[in-house]
Design a protein around this motif. Structure first.
Motif, PDB file in Angstrom:
ATOM      1  N   PHE A  50     -33.702   1.703  -2.415  1.00 16.24           N
ATOM      2  CA  PHE A  50     -34.492   0.623  -2.981  1.00 16.24           C
ATOM      3  C   PHE A  50     -35.916   1.106  -3.203  1.00 16.24           C
ATOM      4  CE2 PHE A  50     -35.281   0.400   1.506  1.00 16.24           C
ATOM      5  CZ  PHE A  50     -36.588  -0.063   1.640  1.00 16.24           C
ATOM      6  N   THR A  51     -36.644   0.349  -4.012  1.00 14.31           N
ATOM      7  CA  THR A  51     -38.037   0.649  -4.274  1.00 14.31           C
ATOM      8  C   THR A  51     -38.892  -0.456  -3.679  1.00 14.31           C
ATOM      9  OG1 THR A  51     -37.449   1.771  -6.331  1.00 14.31           O
ATOM     10  CG2 THR A  51     -39.750   1.092  -6.078  1.00 14.31           C
ATOM     11  N   VAL A  52     -39.871  -0.073  -2.891  1.00 10.30           N
ATOM     12  CA  VAL A  52     -40.775  -1.033  -2.267  1.00 10.30           C
ATOM     13  C   VAL A  52     -41.740  -1.560  -3.322  1.00 10.30           C
ATOM     14  CG1 VAL A  52     -42.618  -1.308  -0.560  1.00 10.30           C
ATOM     15  CG2 VAL A  52     -40.609   0.064  -0.012  1.00 10.30           C
ATOM     16  N   GLY A  53     -41.912  -2.874  -3.335  1.00  4.88           N
ATOM     17  CA  GLY A  53     -42.856  -3.505  -4.240  1.00  4.88           C
ATOM     18  C   GLY A  53     -44.161  -3.808  -3.534  1.00  4.88           C
ATOM     19  N   LYS A  54     -44.824  -4.847  -4.004  1.00  5.23           N
ATOM     20  CA  LYS A  54     -46.141  -5.172  -3.453  1.00  5.23           C
ATOM     21  C   LYS A  54     -46.051  -5.742  -2.040  1.00  5.23           C
ATOM     22  CE  LYS A  54     -46.699  -9.849  -5.186  1.00  5.23           C
ATOM     23  NZ  LYS A  54     -47.528 -10.765  -5.939  1.00  5.23           N
ATOM     24  N   TYR A  85     -42.834  -6.311   2.535  1.00  8.67           N
ATOM     25  CA  TYR A  85     -43.009  -5.897   1.145  1.00  8.67           C
ATOM     26  C   TYR A  85     -41.911  -6.510   0.279  1.00  8.67           C
ATOM     27  CZ  TYR A  85     -45.602  -2.109   3.432  1.00  8.67           C
ATOM     28  OH  TYR A  85     -46.467  -1.381   4.213  1.00  8.67           O
ATOM     29  N   GLU A  86     -42.206  -6.658  -1.014  1.00  4.76           N
ATOM     30  CA  GLU A  86     -41.167  -7.021  -1.959  1.00  4.76           C
ATOM     31  C   GLU A  86     -40.212  -5.846  -2.112  1.00  4.76           C
ATOM     32  OE1 GLU A  86     -42.986  -7.987  -5.715  1.00  4.76           O
ATOM     33  OE2 GLU A  86     -43.336 -10.059  -5.098  1.00  4.76           O
ATOM     34  N   VAL A  87     -38.980  -6.155  -2.492  1.00  3.49           N
ATOM     35  CA  VAL A  87     -38.019  -5.140  -2.910  1.00  3.49           C
ATOM     36  C   VAL A  87     -37.944  -5.287  -4.422  1.00  3.49           C
ATOM     37  CG1 VAL A  87     -35.628  -4.372  -2.806  1.00  3.49           C
ATOM     38  CG2 VAL A  87     -36.723  -5.291  -0.752  1.00  3.49           C
ATOM     39  N   ASP A  88     -38.313  -4.242  -5.158  1.00  2.00           N
ATOM     40  CA  ASP A  88     -38.342  -4.321  -6.622  1.00  2.00           C
ATOM     41  C   ASP A  88     -37.008  -4.819  -7.165  1.00  2.00           C
ATOM     42  OD1 ASP A  88     -40.965  -3.553  -6.921  1.00  2.00           O
ATOM     43  OD2 ASP A  88     -40.515  -1.533  -7.629  1.00  2.00           O
ATOM     44  N   GLY A  89     -37.090  -5.828  -8.045  1.00  2.00           N
ATOM     45  CA  GLY A  89     -35.911  -6.359  -8.705  1.00  2.00           C
ATOM     46  C   GLY A  89     -35.185  -7.449  -7.945  1.00  2.00           C
ATOM     47  N   SER A 136     -35.758 -11.101  -5.607  1.00  2.00           N
ATOM     48  CA  SER A 136     -36.662 -12.158  -5.161  1.00  2.00           C
ATOM     49  C   SER A 136     -36.890 -12.052  -3.659  1.00  2.00           C
ATOM     50  CB  SER A 136     -36.059 -13.526  -5.486  1.00  2.00           C
ATOM     51  OG  SER A 136     -36.765 -14.552  -4.817  1.00  2.00           O
ATOM     52  N   GLU A 157     -27.477  -9.379  -5.729  1.00  2.00           N
ATOM     53  CA  GLU A 157     -28.583  -8.429  -5.903  1.00  2.00           C
ATOM     54  C   GLU A 157     -28.639  -7.418  -4.763  1.00  2.00           C
ATOM     55  OE1 GLU A 157     -28.689 -11.799  -5.657  1.00  2.00           O
ATOM     56  OE2 GLU A 157     -30.513 -12.558  -6.585  1.00  2.00           O
TER      57      GLU A 157
END
Length: 81
Positions: free
Chosen positions: A6-10, A39-43, A45, A73
């Motif tokens: 996964f990619t970490v978001g903001k 953190y958000e997980v990109d893609g 909610s 998701e």
């Protein structure tokens, strides 16, 4: 959830982990409450899943769901359908 790509978001803020009390006999002084950054997980909610860790590189995904099936998701992160 371990071993998911996964990619970490903001940064969302602070997540609090209460002490474990799965046996009902925990002494309140045994294990303190801990906090780490959420953190958000990109893609995905933040209502479905967030990443929690001391740094983005150390973050692990945590999914919020009830029942026996992961949200679609999150299932995609695990390599499922």
């Amino acid at each position: 959830m371990a071993n998911v790509d996964f990619t970490v978001g903001k940064k969302l803020g602070i997540a609090t982990k209460p002490p474990c009390d799965d046996t009902g006999g925990r002494d309140k002084s045994e294990e303190p409450v801990t906090t780490e950054t959420a953190y958000e997980v990109d893609g995905i909610s933040p209502e479905v899943a967030i990443a929690i860790g001391a740094t983005p590189e150390e973050a692990t995904v945590f999914a919020a769901y009830s029942g026996s099936e992961l949200p679609p998701e999150v299932e995609k992160l695990t390599g499922g359908s």
